[in-house]
Design a protein around this motif. Structure first.
Motif, mmCIF file in Angstrom:
data_model
loop_
_atom_site.group_PDB
_atom_site.id
_atom_site.type_symbol
_atom_site.label_atom_id
_atom_site.label_comp_id
_atom_site.label_asym_id
_atom_site.label_seq_id
_atom_site.Cartn_x
_atom_site.Cartn_y
_atom_site.Cartn_z
ATOM 1 N N TYR A 114 36.938 51.154 40.886
ATOM 2 C CA TYR A 114 37.364 49.974 41.643
ATOM 3 C C TYR A 114 37.157 48.737 40.777
ATOM 4 N N TYR A 115 38.144 47.833 40.802
ATOM 5 C CA TYR A 115 38.045 46.578 40.064
ATOM 6 C C TYR A 115 37.617 45.473 41.021
ATOM 7 N N ALA A 116 36.452 44.866 40.751
ATOM 8 C CA ALA A 116 35.904 43.842 41.654
ATOM 9 C C ALA A 116 36.029 42.436 41.097
ATOM 10 N N GLY A 117 36.673 42.284 39.946
ATOM 11 C CA GLY A 117 36.771 40.978 39.311
ATOM 12 C C GLY A 117 37.859 40.109 39.913
ATOM 13 N N PRO A 118 38.113 38.961 39.317
ATOM 14 C CA PRO A 118 39.152 38.055 39.826
ATOM 15 C C PRO A 118 40.542 38.660 39.670
ATOM 16 N N LEU A 119 41.410 38.427 40.649
ATOM 17 C CA LEU A 119 42.779 38.939 40.609
ATOM 18 C C LEU A 119 43.700 37.829 40.125
ATOM 19 N N HIS A 120 44.239 38.022 38.938
ATOM 20 C CA HIS A 120 45.146 37.025 38.369
ATOM 21 C C HIS A 120 46.318 37.759 37.731
ATOM 22 N N ASN A 121 47.234 38.193 38.589
ATOM 23 C CA ASN A 121 48.419 38.923 38.151
ATOM 24 C C ASN A 121 48.004 40.141 37.328
ATOM 25 N N SER A 122 48.594 40.363 36.153
ATOM 26 C CA SER A 122 48.274 41.567 35.389
ATOM 27 C C SER A 122 47.076 41.377 34.470
ATOM 28 N N ILE A 123 46.466 40.195 34.491
ATOM 29 C CA ILE A 123 45.306 39.944 33.630
ATOM 30 C C ILE A 123 44.087 40.584 34.282
ATOM 31 N N MET A 124 43.540 41.594 33.647
ATOM 32 C CA MET A 124 42.468 42.382 34.262
ATOM 33 C C MET A 124 41.550 42.911 33.169
ATOM 34 N N ASP A 125 40.277 42.560 33.259
ATOM 35 C CA ASP A 125 39.284 43.008 32.293
ATOM 36 C C ASP A 125 38.572 44.231 32.865
ATOM 37 N N LEU A 126 38.875 45.390 32.320
ATOM 38 C CA LEU A 126 38.276 46.628 32.817
ATOM 39 C C LEU A 126 37.095 47.072 31.956
#
Length: 793
Positions: free
Chosen positions: A675-687
């Motif tokens: 599960y990704y709990a970080g900020p949602l900013h379109n396709s920008i995602m730090d996994l």
């Protein structure tokens, strides 16, 4: 052109003598001269080749099977009185003038009397459906999941053009995709039948004649691959091994996509990006339909409406939004237009039998069509497309109208290899070779990167090059209901990366329908909102705040689950398991044979969407809120209800009521959900940080999390690792252990355990690669749909 018609079995001719010579059995009779050969192809896979002497050209034109499996090991036939026997590692075949019998230790299938027939170039294989209680696959199909009692016309067509008055029904046939693959079920055993013939073929699973399965090819050579089980999963995996597994997509391609035929100006795209941001709805890609081109000319932009497309696309990418452009195969027949002139110089276009350019009538007017079956044409196309993508800063390719759609011009006049090869040998593969050429363009552009391509039309094997969407559907409840079994059967047929147009493409949607479309589709492998011009706009905010909140909850939940979805795609690439699965894939029993109004994502998530609107089915009013009711089949064991935050005991049919902002969504006991709990900013995602959501009420949780760079193709050379995750509890302590192995640097991803439905847990014992930390657990909250639930983290 007539659809739904077959050749009556009594109109075929049948053999009366049989001879054996080496690996060849020959059946001979009046009007019949048929050679049958057998080959052991791969583990659990046997091939029978049927060569009809009345077919002038017996060459196998299909590109469905991977090259490494096309040869196989010939099996020598022996004659036992009047029966020829093939005994192979993958099974046993008995062949006589009156019967074909296929045997495995776990499955026997035999033709009816006089079950192999020929009529001119046509071939009939007529199997008895004794004890068969299910039939699945058939590729992209309308109606229900279980195809027993149904039929499929394997011919790729432009559905709306072909069924212009009935496209909104849920029973049209044929469709955009032709995959002649059937999975037969008897009890808990399954057998796959792949009829590899690129020409038009009919599969009839007892519709015309109860108790009989007809395969009728209308020409060419047929290779019948027997794909062994005994389980549905084993059949599906072996078929995926035979025809190829989908490569990993870029992570952004798994997000939410927005498209409409009618976005015509640069300002609209900039406004769309701003509206998504204002609505707090993440979006990963905006799509350009045919409006962006100069007079529908390929590889051009309307420079009045889009004065600097590269700058626009770079600006969108800077905020995490990728650009995808439609690319049709038709080239405007216009001397002086550079694409036409260079293609003509390269002799790249399909011709008629007399050697003239074949001309159709589609969006640009008079149109010619590249002959993608030629390597020289694919090379020419790849160069042109790569230059266009580079100059325009475009990230993805949308292949449309490649059925091929030719307008009022008869497709039969279109021939291949400079007019030498008739149309039917490649019709169903036209889109396949276009996808091959287009992926070649992406390879030139970025040899290390992961391209994203989407195609409307496809055949067996196309999944190696492109994702598939299910074409121009309609904005109605029937098509929403149909989307589930359609995508499930397509998934079982090798096309793991697929999905429908969410909201419906044709006609006008409504607020309630749009919400339920987004909820049903938010965990499909492909997730795109797409509509036709002049229809009611259906972006998430178009119907006011209440529908927006519900749609936003569904979309945001998908983004939270992107790490899990990515793992499902990795699992497909590694083993062939589909991303989206019917419950029958994992659970035996008659209650799952026809179950197609709910689905699994991987083996952990169960989605049971609401598929009817107000006044169309059972509903209740609770605390002043109107709710739609449905029955949900929960398999044995406990399931955590992410809509209500509680455990539910399975092994039963549950009556469930859901308000407009609720999607019945469950996780099985013993599951680990990244599960990704970080900020949602379109396709920008730090996994680099991923939460592991643990659901372990009575069962310990287990999961393999695959680690790679998520950007390149290095995983194909083994550059990935596996984090082996286990979790269990002892008293008030949760014990979680992670051990990494493989060729990826350890400790690259920081994992954070989060446990559900266990308020009594007080302590975490967390071991990562041999290092142990013990700490207390605290109550926190996590977002699911439009709710937040207490968890222990």
């Amino acid at each position: 052109m007539f659809f739904g018609q077959k050749i009556h079995p009594l109109n075929f001719d049948y053999a009366d003598t049989l001879t054996v010579a080496g690996d060849t059995v020959e059946l001979i009779g009046r009007g019949v001269q048929l050679r049958v050969r057998c080959a052991d192809v791969a583990e659990g896979c046997l091939r029978l080749r049927f060569e009809n002497a009345q077919v002038d050209d017996s060459h196998q034109y299909s590109d469905a099977v991977l090259p490494e499996w096309r040869e196989g090991r010939p099996v020598i036939a022996r004659l036992d009185t009047e029966t020829a026997l093939f005994a192979a590692e993958a099974g046993r075949v008995e062949l006589s003038t009156t019967q074909l019998r296929l045997e495995r230790a776990d499955f026997t299938l035999a033709t009816v009397t006089a079950g192999i027939g020929c009529r001119s170039e046509n071939l009939l294989l007529n199997f008895a459906l004794s004890d068969i209680d299910g039939c699945y696959g058939f590729g992209e199909r309308t109606k229900r999941l279980n195809k027993l009692g149904d039929s499929a016309d394997c011919l790729t067509v432009d559905v709306v053009a072909m069924f212009r008055h009935t496209y909104s029904r849920d029973d049209y046939d044929p469709t955009y995709v032709a995959i002649p693959f059937a999975i037969l079920k008897t009890g808990e055993r399954f057998l796959g039948l792949f009829f590899d013939n690129p020409g038009r073929a009919i599969l009839d699973a007892g519709k015309s004649q109860s108790g009989e399965f007809w395969y009728q090819s209308l020409g060419g050579t047929t290779d019948l691959y027997l794909v062994a089980g005994p389980s549905l999963a084993e059949v599906t995996r072996r078929y995926a091994t035979l025809t190829g597994r989908a490569p990993l997509p870029p992570l952004w391609a798994l997000g939410y996509h927005q498209c409409r035929w009618g976005y015509q100006y640069e300002a609209e795209f900039r406004e769309l990006a701003a509206q998504f941001a204002a609505a707090e709805v993440p979006v990963s890609a905006l799509w350009y339909d045919i409006d962006y081109m100069d007079g529908c000319r390929l590889f051009t932009w309307d420079r009045v409406d889009f004065p600097d497309p590269a700058a626009l696309n770079r600006d969108l990418k800077a905020v995490g939004i990728r650009a995808v452009t439609i690319i049709d195969p038709g080239v405007k027949r216009e001397p002086g237009y550079a694409v036409y002139d260079s293609g003509r110089e390269q002799a790249a276009f399909c011709q008629t039998a007399s050697g003239r350019e074949y001309v159709g009538k589609v969006w640009p007017g008079d149109t010619v069509f590249p002959d993608f079956t030629l390597e020289t044409t694919r090379d020419w196309w790849a160069g042109r497309l790569a230059d266009f993508l580079r100059a325009s800063a475009v990230d993805g390719v949308w292949l449309d109208m490649n059925d091929p759609a030719t307008g009022y011009s008869r497709t039969e006049e279109m021939r291949f290899n400079h007019g030498a090869i008739p149309h039917d040998r490649y019709h169903n593969q036209y889109a396949h070779f276009m996808a091959m050429a287009s992926r070649q363009a992406c390879d030139r552009l970025d040899p290390e990167g992961r391209p994203f391509l989407l195609t409307r039309s496809a055949c067996a094997g196309t999944q190696r090059y492109s994702a598939v969407w299910t074409g121009d559907n309609a904005s109605n409840w029937k098509h929403l209901r149909m989307a589930l079994p359609c995508s499930l059967n397509l998934s079982l047929s090798g096309a793991a990366f697929n999905g429908p147009d969410v909201g419906g493409f044709m006609d006008d949607t409504s607020a309630e329908l749009l919400v339920r479309w987004h909820q049903a589709g938010c965990l499909f492998p492909f997730f795109r909102n797409h509509s036709i011009r002049h229809s009611r706009s259906q972006e998430p905010w178009q119907f006011g705040l209440e529908p927006l909140v519900a749609i936003r909850g569904a979309i945001r939940s998908r983004y939270r689950l992107l790490p899990y979805l990515y793992q499902c795609f990795f699992a497909h690439w590694r083993s062939g398991d589909p991303v989206m699965r019917p419950l029958l894939y994992h659970y035996a029993g008659p209650e799952y044979v026809n179950l197609d109004d709910q689905y699994l994502v991987g083996d952990a998530l169960l989605v049971a969407p609401i598929l009817h609107g107000e006044g169309q089915g059972p509903e209740i009013v609770r605390a002043g809120v109107k709710m739609q009711e449905r029955a949900i089949r929960l398999p044995p064991g406990f399931w955590f209800d992410l809509n209500r935050g509680e455990w539910v005991e399975g092994g039963q049919l549950v009556s469930y009521a859901a308000a407009l902002d609720e999607l019945p969504l469950f996780v099985r006991d013993g599951a680990v959900v990244p599960y990704y709990a970080g900020p949602l900013h379109n396709s920008i995602m730090d996994l680099s940080t991923v939460e592991l959501h643990l659901f372990c009420r009575e069962k310990p949780a287990r999961f393999e999390y695959v680690l790679d760079d998520q950007e390149t193709r290095r995983y194909q050379a083994g550059a990935y690792g596996i984090a082996h995750i286990s979790a269990d509890s002892a008293g008030e302590r949760l014990q979680v252990e992670i051990a990494e192995s493989g060729a990826y640097p350890p400790d690259t991803v920081r994992f954070i355990p989060v446990v559900y439905g266990r308020p009594e847990l007080r302590e975490l014992e967390f071991t990562v690669n041999g290092r142990t930390v013990i700490r207390s657990l605290q109550t926190e909250r996590r977002e699911w749909l439009c709710r937040q639930w207490p968890v222990r983290a």
